[in-house]
Design an enzyme around this catalytic site. Sequence first.
Site, PDB file in Angstrom:
ATOM      1  N   HIS A 241      39.390  39.482  37.763  1.00 14.38           N
ATOM      2  CA  HIS A 241      39.142  37.920  38.066  1.00 14.38           C
ATOM      3  C   HIS A 241      38.229  37.317  36.984  1.00 14.38           C
ATOM      4  CE1 HIS A 241      38.303  35.472  41.326  1.00 14.38           C
ATOM      5  NE2 HIS A 241      38.503  36.450  42.395  1.00 14.38           N
TER       6      HIS A 241
ATOM      7  N   ASP B   5      42.350  33.585  39.073  1.00 12.64           N
ATOM      8  CA  ASP B   5      41.652  33.141  40.231  1.00 12.64           C
ATOM      9  C   ASP B   5      42.467  33.103  41.593  1.00 12.64           C
ATOM     10  OD1 ASP B   5      39.096  32.934  38.778  1.00 12.64           O
ATOM     11  OD2 ASP B   5      39.902  30.746  37.878  1.00 12.64           O
TER      12      ASP B   5
END
Length: 466
Positions: free
Chosen positions: A437, A441
Amino acid sequence: MSSNKTLIDVQLPQLAESLVSATIGKWLKKPGDPVEQYEPILEVITDKVNAEIPSTVDGVMGELLAEEGQEVQVGAVICRIETANAAADAPAGDSAVNEAARSAAGAASAGEQPDQSQRHRYSPAVQTLAAQHGIDLRQITGTGLGGRITRKDVLAYIEQGGRGSVAAPPAPAATTAAAPSVPLQSAPTASSATPVSQRVIPAVINDAPGPVRHSGLHLTENPPIPTIEVEGGDRSEYFIDVTPIRNTIATRMRQSVSEIPHGWMMIEVDVTNLVQLRNKIKQEFMQKEGVNLTYLAFLLKAVVGAIKDYPIMNSVWAVDKIIVKRDINISLAVGTEDSVLTPVIKKADQKNIAGLAREIEELATKVRSGKLKLEDMQGGTFTVNNTGSFGSILTQPIINYPQAAILTFESIVKRPVVINDMIAVRSMANLCLSLDHRILDGVICGRFMQRVKENMESYNLDTQVY
């Protein structure tokens, strides 16, 4: 040591560019044992795989400078081998060798002793070429720096029918020999009595003969339970020694989870057309290529196509920048009885479905036969794991550090699906993605997964595998 003997230091070789150390696994030769050139003298444990280190010379094993279980840095001297000088070993009637010895002696007396400090350092290319043609490297004069034998020297020797050159005698001072890069073995199981070729390894491919099984289980037999050696404990518990390979896996997994903020998503794919396509052409493909055409090959093609559209998936985190890899090298997570290996399909974007199928078969065979090399395990940019081979339908994988994502291909099962307000039985599979992350995304990964789904569902009976 007699005057006609030379002690050669054997160093731990640089088996791979990123390798800085290895653990001494087992000495195959003891002091006083005769040693032949190319004969393995010890096993070392590297990153997830084991390597046999061969001798570069004929001689007698001398002092062992590293103990089993000891971690040794690359370039450190691990043992010594006692060898006979070429001049002392030459037959009396061999005029060529005697002449070479006299010439060398004359040069030494004249103060013009040639530099032979690199005489016994053989590169992997030289070792491989010599082994292929059955050449004794001692019979070749090296033209490289410090008397080192180059690949051109070996080729020239072959062109001359193996008669044009003889070995120059080694320098009187002790020289240093570095062992070459060698094929690797998969991690050994505790039950060493069972040959690697006879051990059952969980299949790399999400495969089933004939129609897709409704249960989703694609194994022909139960997964093997490894035989383990234990120590200590009592009636209520026992201990299992943590092997260096298992310790490496634990370290990498901990590093991945602690450093990478994992995200996760899943998408389901209708692979009914793919199942029909594969069932139609798999027998012909087997007869033509000699390898199995697996569902995994089609998945890899779909994944590679999606990475081309979203290259950020093929990247690593570098703190102040994101490094996007131009080559798409797919790592395949392959479970053995006591470890997980990730051999790599290099430049997968340049291969068609048939080429990917051949690569999968080749890597699977290397794992089963214990012939993986370190280079087979390096350079991966994106990992695919076929957890469906165990009947799994949902997985949350840990990212193969330092890559940005890992995709699992779950079991193909028949499920009722609503199509145009009607219920139909279709072959369905889940694709699960764990993502870094820091780099990726939900939006970009959602689009990537949708593209993989579109590519998988676009297969039909007219799809070409070549």
